[in-house]
Design an enzyme around this catalytic site. Sequence first.
Site, PDB file in Angstrom:
ATOM      1  N   CYS A 147      12.708  57.914  19.466  1.00 39.34           N
ATOM      2  CA  CYS A 147      14.047  57.398  19.244  1.00 39.34           C
ATOM      3  C   CYS A 147      13.911  55.903  19.682  1.00 39.34           C
ATOM      4  O   CYS A 147      13.292  55.439  20.161  1.00 39.34           O
ATOM      5  CB  CYS A 147      15.183  58.341  20.018  1.00 39.34           C
ATOM      6  SG  CYS A 147      15.094  58.210  21.711  1.00 39.34           S
TER       7      CYS A 147
ATOM      8  N   ASP B 197       8.345  22.934  -5.867  1.00 41.09           N
ATOM      9  CA  ASP B 197       7.467  21.725  -6.183  1.00 41.09           C
ATOM     10  C   ASP B 197       7.160  21.985  -7.518  1.00 41.09           C
ATOM     11  O   ASP B 197       7.267  23.080  -8.291  1.00 41.09           O
ATOM     12  CB  ASP B 197       6.403  21.994  -5.390  1.00 41.09           C
ATOM     13  CG  ASP B 197       5.248  20.937  -5.560  1.00 41.09           C
ATOM     14  OD1 ASP B 197       5.413  19.631  -5.817  1.00 41.09           O
ATOM     15  OD2 ASP B 197       3.923  21.319  -5.867  1.00 41.09           O
TER      16      ASP B 197
END
Length: 804
Positions: free
Chosen positions: A82, A497
Site C-alpha cells: 500500500c 525548430d
Amino acid sequence: MDHKQIEFPVEGLSCAACVGRAERALIAVPGVAAASVNLATRRARIDLSDPAALHPAVAALDKAGYPAALATTRLAVDGMTCAACTGRVERALTALPGVTAAAANLATRSVSVTHAPDVSPAALAGAVSRAGYPASAPDQAAPPRPAGDETARIKRNMIVAAVLTLPVFVLEMGGHAVPAFHHWLMAHVSTGALHWVELLLTLAVLAWPGRVFFTHGIPALLRGAPEMNSLVALGAGAAFLYSAVVTLAPGLVPEGSRHVYFEAAAVIVTLILMGRWLEARARGQAGQAIRQLVELAPQTARVLRGGAPVELPVAELIPGDIVQLLPGGRVAVDGEITEGQGAIDESMLTGEPIPVVKGPGDPVTGGTVNGPAALSYRVTATGPDTALARIVRLVEDAQAAKLPVQAVVDRVTRVFVPVVMALAALTFLLWLAVGPGLADAVVAAVSVLIIACPCAMGLAVPVSIMVGSGRGAELGILFRRGDALQRLAGARVVAFDKTGTLTIGRPQLVAIETAGLAEDDALRIAAAAEARSEHPLAAAVVAAAAARGIALPPATEVRAEAGRGLTATVEGQAVLIGNLAALVEAGIAVDPILSDRGTALSATAATPVHLAVAGRHVAVMGMADPVREGSARAVAELHRLGIRTRLISGDVQAAAEAVGRGLGIDEISGGMLPEGKLDAIRALGPGSVFVGDGINDAPALAAAETGIAIGSGTEVAIEAAEVVLSSGDPAGVPRAIRLSRAVMGNIRQNLFWAFAYNAALIPVAMGALVPLGGPRLSPMLGAAAMALSSVFVVTNALRLRRFR
C-alpha cells in the site's frame, strides 16, 4: 551533536574560482558545518551537522552550476502492499547518510535511489530490509522471476483460502438464506460442535494462506509503522479471537454478546487475497509493453564465421560481425546493411506501420522485422548499447518515476493508517457505550479496519504511469523522465525548430526549369560538375540525377569559388553553376524568364541555382529542405488541442516565414542564434514545449518546461530532452500531449475513487447511518469493497492501453 561526512564527485569545475563558488554555495546551506572542494579530484567533501541537509546541499551545488555526480540504484522490494509501505521504504532510505532522494513504486515493486557513489547498493538494500521490506541490490538479486510467478502464488493462496472458507461460510450463513437448512443442521449437530469446526477451519485460513498479513502486519505494528497488512491482521485477528473466546471460554463474554464471527475473519482474508490476485493479474498486463519490447530481440542469429554461416546466440555477437537476415526474420542487433535491398518493418521503434526501404549503408535496428528480401548487415552495437536496450531503459525509468501529483498521496497516506486505527478504536468505544453489546462494537471496529486499507491510494498514480509510458513506447513516444507526463499535459505553447524538425534537414531538388535544353540534359551536365563538390546543394543535384537514373559524364577542370559558384568542363563545354551574380560577373546574359523563376523560388524558401553551358543561361534549379510529411498535421492538431504554435529557427527570416506560413504556425522568428533561442524559450513562460533535433537546440530543449527531441536528431539533443519521438515525425508531438492528458485524466479518476471511497465508506463502517435507520457495513462487505477498490484503480489504468 554527531556530524556525518559525505564525499561525492562534482562536475563543471575548471579553476580555483569555481572551487570557491562551489564551497560558498555549500557552506550557505543550513546544516552544512564545513565543506571542501578539490579541483584535482573533482570531488566535494561536506560535514553535515544535520543529515537532512544533504539534499539542499546538492540542490545548491546544481544551482551554482556545479552539479553533483550522484549515482542511481534501483532495488527490487518485496512486501510493499500500500501507499503507507512506499512511504516507509522511502523514509528508511533517505535517513541514510549519502542518500539524496528515494522514490518507491508500488506498481513495479521497486525503489529508485539517488545517492553518493560511496553508498553501496548492499547498504541501501539493508536499510530497506531492516524496515521490514526485503530488498535485493542489483549485485545480490536472484535471476529475474517471471512476472506470472507472483500472480500464480497469490492465486494458489486464494484458492486454498476459498476452499477452507466455503464450509465456514455455509455453516454460519447458510441458515440465514435457507431456514430449512438451519433447522436440519441444529437437529443433527450441536452449536458447540459447529463452532469448533468453524474455529479449526478459520485458524487454517489465517495460519496458511492468510499468514502473510500477520507476518508482515504485526512486525510493522510493533515497529510503530502500521500499514495495510496491519489493518487486515488486526481486523481478521480481532474477529477470530473474539469468536474463539466465545467458543472456548463463553463465560468471559456477556450472554447477549455470545456471537461468533469466524466467517467474517475467513471471508475477509479470502476476499482480500482475491483482490490481490486480480490486482496482480492487472499489474502484469500493465507491464506487458516493456515485456513485449524485451521479447522483440531474437535469441540467435545467422553469422558469417570463416566464410560460412553459423547459428550463434545473439549474446556472442560482436561489432563487425556480418549477419545474414532471412526473409521475414527479426534483426538481432543494431547494424548497417552491407548487401541487398528490402523493406524493414520498424513499427516497434517508430509506431509507424509503413515499412521503410533499406539498402547498403542504411542502418537497421535490433527487433525490427525484415520483409521478403534476403539481406546482410554488419553489427554496429550489441547488448546495452542497442537502440532496443536504450528504449527499454527509458521506459523502465519513466515507469519508476514519481510524479509531483504523488506528493499529495504521500502526505495523506503517511498519517492515514494511524488515523484509521484511531477511528476504529473510537468506533469500538462509542458502540460499546451506546450500542447493544460487545459483539456489535467488535464488528463495527473490524469493519473500519478492513474497509480503510490504502491499497488503491498507493496504486492510483504509479500504475497509470506504468501503462501510459508503456503505451507511449508502442507509439514511438519515449518519456525519458516520468514527470514529463504531468508537465506535458499542461502544455500551452509549442515552439519548433525548423531545419531537421519540421523539415527533413537535407536539401533536395524541388524544381527545375530550362531554356533551350531538356531537363535531363541540364541535370546530367550539372550533376557531372557537382559530383566533385562537397557542398550540400551539390549533393542534392547529384542525388536528383541518380534518382532519375541519369549516367554522368566525366567532368574536368572543376573549380569552386566561395560566393562565385562552380566552373567545370563537361562534354567539351564550359559549365558555370551558381547564383545570378556569378553569371553576371562571368559576362553571361541572364535569361529574364529563368531569372523571374529564380525569384519566385526564393519566395518559397527554395534556393535558386542557375546553370550556364557554353556561355548561355540554360536552366534554374530550386533547392529546398522539404517539409516533413507530418509537420502540417502536427500544427493543425496542436491548434485543435487549443495550443499556440511558434517557429524559432536559426535560418533567415524569409525562409522561416515561408515554411511557417505554409504550415499555419502562429508566430515565426528567424535568424535566431542558440542564445536567442534560449531567451525566446524562457520568454514563453509556464506550459512551454520546445521541439528540436540539433546540437544547437540542446540549450533550448533543456530550458523549456518540456523538451521534445526528434529521434532522428543528435544524441546531444536527445539527452537534453524529456521526451523523444523515435519515429522522427512531428505529428508525434500532439500525440504525446494527448497521451499525457489521457494519463493525467486517468490518474485524477483513480485518485478521486481512492479518496472518495474511503471518505464515503469509513463513516458507514463506523455506523454513522444507523441512527438514521440506515444499514451497517459488515466486515465481509468491507473486505469486498476494499479489494475491489484496488482492482478498479488498476483496471481503470489499463484502459490507457487502448489509447489511440
